[in-house]
Design an enzyme around this catalytic site. Sequence first.
Site, short mmCIF file in Angstrom:
data_model
loop_
_atom_site.label_atom_id
_atom_site.label_comp_id
_atom_site.label_asym_id
_atom_site.label_seq_id
_atom_site.Cartn_x
_atom_site.Cartn_y
_atom_site.Cartn_z
CD1 TRP A 324 46.71 36.66 -14.72
CD2 TRP A 324 45.34 36.41 -16.47
NE1 TRP A 324 47.48 36.28 -15.81
CE2 TRP A 324 46.66 36.13 -16.89
CE3 TRP A 324 44.32 36.33 -17.40
CZ2 TRP A 324 46.97 35.77 -18.20
CZ3 TRP A 324 44.61 35.97 -18.71
CH2 TRP A 324 45.92 35.69 -19.09
CG HIS A 325 40.88 37.51 -18.22
ND1 HIS A 325 40.75 36.49 -17.30
CD2 HIS A 325 41.03 36.88 -19.42
CE1 HIS A 325 40.80 35.32 -17.90
NE2 HIS A 325 40.98 35.53 -19.19
N GLY A 326 41.98 41.74 -16.51
CA GLY A 326 42.02 43.19 -16.66
C GLY A 326 41.58 43.93 -15.42
CG PHE A 482 43.49 40.24 -21.41
CD1 PHE A 482 42.88 41.42 -21.05
CD2 PHE A 482 42.82 39.36 -22.25
CE1 PHE A 482 41.62 41.74 -21.54
CE2 PHE A 482 41.56 39.67 -22.73
CZ PHE A 482 40.97 40.87 -22.38
#
Length: 482
Positions: A324-326, A482
Amino acid sequence: MLFNSLDFALFLPIVFIFYWLLNNRLKYQNILILLASYLFYGWWDWRFLSLIIFSTIVDFSIGLALKKTVDLNKRKYLLWSSLFANLGVLAVFKYFNFFIENVSNAFSFFGADWSMSSLNIILPVGISFYTFQTLSYTIDVYRGNLKPTTNIITFATFVSFFPQLVAGPIERATNLLPQFEIKRKFNYEEATDGLRQILWGLFKKIVIADNCALYANYIFENSETLSGSTQLLGALFFTFQIYGDFSGYSDIAIGTARLFGFNLMQNFAFPYFSRDIAEFWRRWHISLSTWFRDYLYIPLGGSRGGTSMKVRNTFIIFIVSGFWHGASWTFIIWGALNAAYFLPLLLAGKNRQNLDIVAKGRLFPHVREGIKIVATFSLTVLAWIFFRAESTPHAISIIADIFSNSLFSTPYYAGLGMAKSTILLVLLFIIIEWLGRENQYAIQKLVKVKSTGLRWCSYSFLIFIIGVYMFTDRSQFIYFDF
């Protein structure tokens, strides 16, 4: 529009004044917030407003459709339509190029020639945040936990609410949406508390995060020429950079929302004072952790099954959180590493043993508590290296250097001497956070200080030091990426 910009310093009081001039006119207050939110977001690039409007229309329409049908198959179809539409947009803008690159590398590994053009697209600010926020609405309506709204203005305002639009907290529809449906009255105590939290958030961002970023960025970008001790110092700088940056944003967002009569959930609860990794994840980015818990982990079976299910579900939730962060293997490894930290506690049934506030009612922790805090913090710093590194080999190289003999040398690079003031500020920051750990945010209890002079001296000091650093190397918030 950045919270730490002159634009926002002008934008906020103007919106605040007009908003309360419309007191007791709920419809017009919501319209004003909606227009202000679109202006706030469109300040970066007005074209990306189309994505927010698309998500708003899709989930509002699906919510109404769910209200009209009790047929389980139709309801599942509607839910999957929302998931496909929202996550599809997220996948295209955030993950398409990552998948293309890795599929191409896989074909090359097996000797096949396969290539596909990547997309030349910009990642829309905050897309991961508002996508998850609007998905919470559809899922809760599907589950019957929330009645769908029939007011498109109310729903659009919920999706785009400017204080937390681009970097959270990721609010649940069950908490935030009803607040747009009831009349709000100005409360002086809540407003001043909001200003106090905004002040603390600006201190975290401008004084702590941005100063730490100067040294963290240099050390990570030049790690191959630096000793292990210097690289460890860089990891520590980044550790406080990301905390000051992200929790600072959350403080400003929550405080700003309170100015308008809204209560957002706490997103950080002094996570670096955690005594184990499970406690850390109950205190770090709480809105995302609980989102994954309620909408992914529990539906997968949570920790109710056997050992294999517990292991599977733990790794799924942490790896998805990392992804989800990247779109990078470094984030995936960061998530997997935290899963490896967490799993022994879960299997031993000790993942919920530290639910209270550490050293509550005491100035100092017990020795055993202190050792646990240091150990947990050290594991967290190690994991942050993968989060910050440019690539997996880069992260491995840094860790290898940290655990080499050069760890015992004196940290040094040209210009490091200027970091002494930042180190002192970080130490002051830690002390203030520790003293205020029993509150929602560190300086909340200043309002209880009987001495008016001491109280205003504290505020003046924070304002002064924020002013000193405000116009030096201002940067956007990390989680905008993000």
